[in-house]
Design an enzyme around this catalytic site. Structure first.
Site, PDB file in Angstrom:
ATOM      1  CG  HIS A 184      11.213  -6.175   3.522  1.00  0.00           C
ATOM      2  ND1 HIS A 184      10.958  -5.385   2.445  1.00  0.00           N
ATOM      3  CD2 HIS A 184      11.971  -7.197   3.076  1.00  0.00           C
ATOM      4  CE1 HIS A 184      11.528  -5.906   1.382  1.00  0.00           C
ATOM      5  NE2 HIS A 184      12.159  -6.998   1.729  1.00  0.00           N
ATOM      6  NE  ARG A 240     -10.116  -1.082  -6.513  1.00  0.00           N
ATOM      7  CZ  ARG A 240      -9.461  -0.739  -7.601  1.00  0.00           C
ATOM      8  NH1 ARG A 240      -9.794   0.347  -8.239  1.00  0.00           N
ATOM      9  NH2 ARG A 240      -8.455  -1.473  -8.044  1.00  0.00           N
ATOM     10  CG  HIS A 256      15.288  -2.110   0.608  1.00  0.00           C
ATOM     11  ND1 HIS A 256      14.324  -2.032   1.583  1.00  0.00           N
ATOM     12  CD2 HIS A 256      14.644  -2.463  -0.527  1.00  0.00           C
ATOM     13  CE1 HIS A 256      13.140  -2.335   1.050  1.00  0.00           C
ATOM     14  NE2 HIS A 256      13.312  -2.595  -0.221  1.00  0.00           N
ATOM     15  CE  LYS A 290      13.400  -5.347 -10.413  1.00  0.00           C
ATOM     16  NZ  LYS A 290      13.132  -6.311  -9.336  1.00  0.00           N
ATOM     17  CE  LYS A 346      15.716  -9.207   3.777  1.00  0.00           C
ATOM     18  NZ  LYS A 346      15.075 -10.497   3.555  1.00  0.00           N
ATOM     19  CE  LYS A 370      10.318  -1.327  -2.182  1.00  0.00           C
ATOM     20  NZ  LYS A 370      11.545  -1.751  -2.746  1.00  0.00           N
ATOM     21  CD  GLU A 380      15.291  -7.812  -7.011  1.00  0.00           C
ATOM     22  OE1 GLU A 380      14.160  -8.226  -6.789  1.00  0.00           O
ATOM     23  OE2 GLU A 380      15.516  -6.681  -7.472  1.00  0.00           O
ATOM     24  CG  ASP A 398      12.374  -1.148  -6.427  1.00  0.00           C
ATOM     25  OD1 ASP A 398      11.314  -0.903  -5.824  1.00  0.00           O
ATOM     26  OD2 ASP A 398      12.733  -2.305  -6.725  1.00  0.00           O
TER      27      ASP A 398
HETATM   28  P1  NAP Z   1      -1.013  -5.195  -5.683  1.00  0.00           P
HETATM   29  O1  NAP Z   1      -0.792  -6.649  -5.805  1.00  0.00           O
HETATM   30  O2  NAP Z   1      -1.300  -4.404  -6.927  1.00  0.00           O
HETATM   31  O3  NAP Z   1      -2.216  -4.994  -4.650  1.00  0.00           O
HETATM   32  C1  NAP Z   1      -2.886  -3.779  -4.490  1.00  0.00           C
HETATM   33  C2  NAP Z   1      -4.026  -3.986  -3.500  1.00  0.00           C
HETATM   34  O4  NAP Z   1      -4.705  -2.742  -3.318  1.00  0.00           O
HETATM   35  C3  NAP Z   1      -5.069  -4.978  -3.966  1.00  0.00           C
HETATM   36  O5  NAP Z   1      -5.588  -5.669  -2.859  1.00  0.00           O
HETATM   37  C4  NAP Z   1      -6.152  -4.079  -4.564  1.00  0.00           C
HETATM   38  O6  NAP Z   1      -7.367  -4.788  -4.596  1.00  0.00           O
HETATM   39  C5  NAP Z   1      -6.113  -2.942  -3.542  1.00  0.00           C
HETATM   40  N1  NAP Z   1      -6.648  -1.686  -4.062  1.00  0.00           N
HETATM   41  C6  NAP Z   1      -6.359  -1.068  -5.233  1.00  0.00           C
HETATM   42  N2  NAP Z   1      -7.066   0.061  -5.365  1.00  0.00           N
HETATM   43  C7  NAP Z   1      -7.845   0.156  -4.258  1.00  0.00           C
HETATM   44  C8  NAP Z   1      -8.799   1.102  -3.805  1.00  0.00           C
HETATM   45  N3  NAP Z   1      -9.135   2.192  -4.537  1.00  0.00           N
HETATM   46  N4  NAP Z   1      -9.377   0.905  -2.601  1.00  0.00           N
HETATM   47  C9  NAP Z   1      -9.077  -0.175  -1.849  1.00  0.00           C
HETATM   48  N5  NAP Z   1      -8.181  -1.109  -2.226  1.00  0.00           N
HETATM   49  C10 NAP Z   1      -7.578  -0.943  -3.419  1.00  0.00           C
HETATM   50  O7  NAP Z   1       0.206  -4.454  -4.978  1.00  0.00           O
HETATM   51  P2  NAP Z   1       1.294  -5.105  -3.991  1.00  0.00           P
HETATM   52  O8  NAP Z   1       2.376  -5.697  -4.796  1.00  0.00           O
HETATM   53  O9  NAP Z   1       0.613  -5.928  -2.966  1.00  0.00           O
HETATM   54  O10 NAP Z   1       1.915  -3.799  -3.330  1.00  0.00           O
HETATM   55  C11 NAP Z   1       1.228  -3.005  -2.379  1.00  0.00           C
HETATM   56  C12 NAP Z   1       2.142  -1.884  -1.908  1.00  0.00           C
HETATM   57  O11 NAP Z   1       3.278  -2.445  -1.285  1.00  0.00           O
HETATM   58  C13 NAP Z   1       2.679  -1.020  -3.049  1.00  0.00           C
HETATM   59  O12 NAP Z   1       2.851   0.292  -2.572  1.00  0.00           O
HETATM   60  C14 NAP Z   1       4.038  -1.634  -3.341  1.00  0.00           C
HETATM   61  O13 NAP Z   1       4.932  -0.702  -3.904  1.00  0.00           O
HETATM   62  C15 NAP Z   1       4.457  -2.028  -1.945  1.00  0.00           C
HETATM   63  N6  NAP Z   1       5.428  -3.140  -1.903  1.00  0.00           N
HETATM   64  C16 NAP Z   1       5.127  -4.331  -2.463  1.00  0.00           C
HETATM   65  C17 NAP Z   1       6.039  -5.371  -2.384  1.00  0.00           C
HETATM   66  C18 NAP Z   1       5.730  -6.729  -2.955  1.00  0.00           C
HETATM   67  O14 NAP Z   1       6.565  -7.636  -2.764  1.00  0.00           O
HETATM   68  N7  NAP Z   1       4.628  -6.929  -3.615  1.00  0.00           N
HETATM   69  C19 NAP Z   1       7.266  -5.182  -1.740  1.00  0.00           C
HETATM   70  C20 NAP Z   1       7.531  -3.948  -1.164  1.00  0.00           C
HETATM   71  C21 NAP Z   1       6.603  -2.933  -1.246  1.00  0.00           C
HETATM   72  P3  NAP Z   1      -8.606  -4.308  -5.535  1.00  0.00           P
HETATM   73  O15 NAP Z   1      -8.056  -4.075  -6.893  1.00  0.00           O
HETATM   74  O16 NAP Z   1      -9.612  -5.423  -5.456  1.00  0.00           O
HETATM   75  O17 NAP Z   1      -9.132  -3.072  -4.917  1.00  0.00           O
END
Ligand code: NAP
Length: 487
Positions: A175, A51, A237, A336, A179, A145, A213, A232
């Protein structure tokens, strides 16, 4: 031919959530590494969506900061010319016309839609993609996930996504499966004559899978508190790793051949429910302590809520009720704020049936095959040998150690590098099929229900320890110990 030399067709890869933690920390660096290896065709486009009101250059500037350490700036600039940004709120009407026009109407062109957002947005995004016919032809969708928080919510997401994308277009990413060590498990098991004859309850004593972790929940507290360690880590995994260890030899590496075998393992897991959860599972929650040399707060303080019953640690004993594995315990533990960051699978073989050595020679340890997923991916096979030199016959337990980075002199690619290009190639072997996700929830659901029904709080453990003492008792009751090599 090495993986880095296999070319792929030109593609568009759209990352919904392009400014998020996962995209910036993992997905873009993975794509950049593939670019550096010459695998991203020059006409391919990588498109970030979120956004935030950014333009291409604003997004590129954000990414430059994240990627600048990876390599020389000149190459980074060339890569970033292939990266674009469109502001879009997945929940609103505005912006979709522009987005669809940007992607264009070429169904034969490979288009990957990577949903790196909260799962609550998956359905809205897929519906829009369907409305603009961006689901046709060579389109694929990648789901991060968590896919649901139980069987019902997973089904809801899968049903809704399934109305727009067929199963063969849907890539549910785990992921861990990308690995190097996990793929190597397939090769070790099925590319060597040595292991497979021993890979059963007659010769294997037990299996341990650890994902530890050192970090606490940090800024992910809101998400984590709704999930907990079982949702989680274990449901996805760790069960996937268990399947890779336990599955029957697939007839080939064809996607469904591998996934059919994994599914059979999930179906063969003995239920853990109200009747046995207290004996077979341990849940914990960290308290203040010392992690990596620094004092750290406990989970309640980090979360700002001292009433949370969410587990940050799980240890459990699983069993697979089939001919190959009957009676072989699979111990899983994850948490954790544990003392070290390590993910590994340890397969312990049975003792020799009779020792010919005198007591003076020392104890005969059991052979153990340890596959380390992180850090320093590699394989160790623990063997008993004679201590070299004079001084009588003394036994020593030593590892045949193959650290991949040392052995091959290369840094292992990140799992996302492999998996992203598998999506582009349309190869779902290392992705979870819908029935696998459902089977995993079917097994994990009754454990969660049993915990809720018991009303018991998770056991406290000090940050920087290996979890509650009950986790040690869980395995020691059976005469085993957690693999000390990992500790
Ligand atoms: P994050 O940092 O909170 O990022 C969320 C992203 O979604 C941001 O780019 C946000 O940008 C965008 N977003 C939010 N609402 C939106 C909307 N209405 N329309 C369009 N874009 C929108 O989350 P993340 O950690 O990257 O995780 C993303 C997903 O991957 C989640 O489901 C999480 O469970 C999964 N995941 C993450 C990790 C990790 O290491 N981070 C690992 C495994 C799985 P704006 O707010 O500008 O819209």
């Amino acid at each position: 031919m090495t993986a880095s030399s296999q070319s792929v067709e030109p593609f568009d890869l759209v990352i919904f959530g392009g400014t998020g933690d996962l995209a910036v920390r993992k997905l873009l660096p993975a794509l950049f590494h593939r670019f550096l290896d010459g695998q991203i065709p020059a006409s391919s486009r990588i498109v970030g969506i979120a956004r935030e009101a950014l333009d291409d250059n604003g997004y590129r500037a954000q990414l430059r900061e994240a990627l600048v350490g990876v390599c020389a700036a000149a190459q980074l600039d060339v890569f970033l010319q292939q990266v674009f940004y469109l502001p879009l709120d997945a929940r609103k009407d505005e912006g979709w016309d522009d987005f669809a026009a940007f992607i264009g109407n070429q169904p034969d062109h490979i288009r990957v839609f990577y949903l790196s957002t909260s799962p609550e947005l998956f359905v809205d995004i897929c519906n829009r993609l369907g409305q603009y016919k961006l689901n046709e032809g060579a389109s694929r969708v990648v789901l991060e996930k968590p896919i649901g928080r139980d069987l019902a919510s997973a089904n809801q997401i899968n049903d809704a996504v399934g109305k727009v994308f067929s199963e063969s277009q849907t890539f549910r990413i785990d992921h861990y499966l990308g690995k190097e060590t996990v793929q190597n498990l397939l090769v070790l098991r099925f590319g060597n004559a040595l292991f497979e004859p021993l890979w059963n309850s007659a010769h294997i004593d037990h299996v341990q899978i650890t994902v530890a972790e050192t970090l606490g929940v940090g800024h992910r507290g809101t998400y984590y508190d709704r999930a907990g360690a079982l949702r989680d880590m274990v449901q996805n995994h760790m069960l996937q790793l268990l399947c890779m260890v336990a599955m029957e030899p697939p007839s080939s590496l064809a996607p469904d051949a591998v996934r059919d075998e994994k599914l059979k393992v999930l179906h063969s897991l003995k239920p853990i429910d109200d009747s046995n959860a207290a004996q077979l599972t341990v849940r914990g929650q960290y308290r203040a302590g010392v992690a990596e040399g620094a004092s750290v707060p406990g989970y309640p303080e980090e979360l700002g809520n001292n009433k949370s019953n969410t587990e940050t640690f799980v240890a459990l004993k699983a069993e697979i009720a089939n001919w190959r594995w009957a009676g072989v315990p699979f111990y899983l533990r994850t948490g954790k704020r544990l003392p070290s960051r390590v993910s590994e699978i340890a397969v312990t073989f049975k003792p020799v049936p009779h020792s010919i050595f005198s007591a003076d020679a020392g104890t005969l340890a059991q052979n153990r095959l340890v596959l380390r997923l992180q850090p320093d991916e590699g394989v160790k096979l623990w063997l008993t040998i004679k201590h070299p030199g004079p001084g009588g016959l003394r036994l020593r337990h030593v590892p045949l150690d193959m650290s991949f980075a040392e052995a091959f002199g290369v840094q292992q690619p990140d799992a996302y590098e492999r998996l992203l290009l598998d999506v582009v190639r349309g190869n779902p072997t290392l992705f979870m099929r819908r029935d696998e996700v459902e089977a995993a929830w079917r097994w994990a659901g009754p454990i969660l229900a049993a915990w809720t029904a018991s009303g018991e709080a998770p056991r406290p453990y000090t940050a920087g320890s290996w979890g509650p003492s009950a986790a040690v008792a869980l395995i020691e009751r059976d005469g085993h110990t957690w693999n000390e090599d990992s500790e």
